[in-house]
Design a protein around this motif. Structure first.
Motif, short mmCIF file in Angstrom:
data_model
loop_
_atom_site.label_atom_id
_atom_site.label_comp_id
_atom_site.label_asym_id
_atom_site.label_seq_id
_atom_site.Cartn_x
_atom_site.Cartn_y
_atom_site.Cartn_z
N ILE A 41 43.10 37.48 46.80
CA ILE A 41 44.25 38.35 47.09
C ILE A 41 45.12 38.53 45.84
CG2 ILE A 41 46.39 38.51 48.43
CD1 ILE A 41 44.82 37.16 50.73
N ILE A 42 45.32 37.48 45.08
CA ILE A 42 46.08 37.59 43.83
C ILE A 42 45.34 38.48 42.83
CG2 ILE A 42 46.88 36.28 41.81
CD1 ILE A 42 47.50 34.00 43.82
N TRP A 43 44.03 38.37 42.77
CA TRP A 43 43.22 39.20 41.88
C TRP A 43 43.34 40.67 42.27
CZ3 TRP A 43 37.19 39.03 41.62
CH2 TRP A 43 36.73 39.67 40.46
N ILE A 44 43.27 40.94 43.56
CA ILE A 44 43.44 42.32 44.04
C ILE A 44 44.83 42.83 43.68
CG2 ILE A 44 43.63 43.77 46.10
CD1 ILE A 44 41.40 42.02 47.32
N GLY A 45 45.84 42.00 43.88
CA GLY A 45 47.21 42.40 43.57
C GLY A 45 47.41 42.67 42.09
N ALA A 46 46.81 41.85 41.24
CA ALA A 46 46.94 42.05 39.79
C ALA A 46 46.24 43.32 39.33
CB ALA A 46 46.37 40.84 39.05
N THR A 47 45.17 43.67 40.00
CA THR A 47 44.40 44.85 39.60
C THR A 47 44.93 46.13 40.22
OG1 THR A 47 42.44 43.45 39.42
CG2 THR A 47 42.08 45.82 39.51
N HIS A 48 45.28 46.10 41.51
CA HIS A 48 45.60 47.33 42.24
C HIS A 48 47.05 47.43 42.70
CE1 HIS A 48 41.48 48.69 42.31
NE2 HIS A 48 41.11 47.47 42.64
N GLY A 49 47.83 46.38 42.59
CA GLY A 49 49.23 46.44 42.98
C GLY A 49 49.52 45.66 44.25
N TRP A 50 50.82 45.51 44.51
CA TRP A 50 51.27 44.66 45.62
C TRP A 50 50.89 45.22 46.98
CZ3 TRP A 50 54.42 46.46 49.40
CH2 TRP A 50 55.10 47.64 49.13
N PHE A 51 50.85 46.54 47.15
CA PHE A 51 50.53 47.12 48.45
C PHE A 51 49.13 46.69 48.90
CE2 PHE A 51 48.64 50.48 51.06
CZ PHE A 51 49.52 50.47 52.12
N TRP A 52 48.16 46.78 48.00
CA TRP A 52 46.79 46.41 48.37
C TRP A 52 46.65 44.91 48.53
CZ3 TRP A 52 44.61 50.09 50.61
CH2 TRP A 52 44.87 51.40 50.24
N ALA A 53 47.44 44.15 47.79
CA ALA A 53 47.45 42.70 48.01
C ALA A 53 48.02 42.38 49.38
CB ALA A 53 48.26 42.01 46.92
#
Length: 79
Positions: A41-53
Motif C-alpha cells: 500500500i505504501i508502494w502504491i501511494g508513493a507511485t500513484h498518490g494518496w487516493f490510490w493508496a
C-alpha cells in the motif's frame, strides 16, 4: 500498468487462493499476506498518490476485516 499495481493484483489473487484453503492451512500464507500488505500500500501511494493508496487500504481492510478485528480485540485484552 505499473509494477505496484501488477503486484497488488497478484496479491489479491494470492489472497483469494488462500481463502479457498482449509482453515488450518490459511494461517502461514495469511500472515505473509497480512505483513506484506502495508508495504504494498505504501508502494502504491508513493507511485500513484494518496487516493490510490486509500483505495488499496480500503480493499485490504475489506479482505482482512475478521483477522484484523480479532488482532485488535486480542491487543485490547478482550478475546
Amino acid at each position: 500498468m505499473s509494477r505496484p499495481l501488477i503486484v497488488a493484483a497478484l496479491w489479491a489473487i494470492a489472497a483469494t487462493i488462500v481463502a479457498l484453503l482449509p482453515m488450518r492451512m490459511q494461517f502461514p500464507p495469511g500472515i505473509v499476506l497480512l505483513i506484506s500488505a502495508p508495504i504494498l500500500i505504501i508502494w502504491i501511494g508513493a507511485t500513484h498518490g494518496w487516493f490510490w493508496a486509500a483505495m488499496g487500504l480500503a480493499a485490504f481492510l475489506s479482505m482482512f476485516r475478521r483477522p484484523l478485528w480479532y488482532l485488535a480485540r486480542k491487543a485490547a485484552g478482550r478475546v
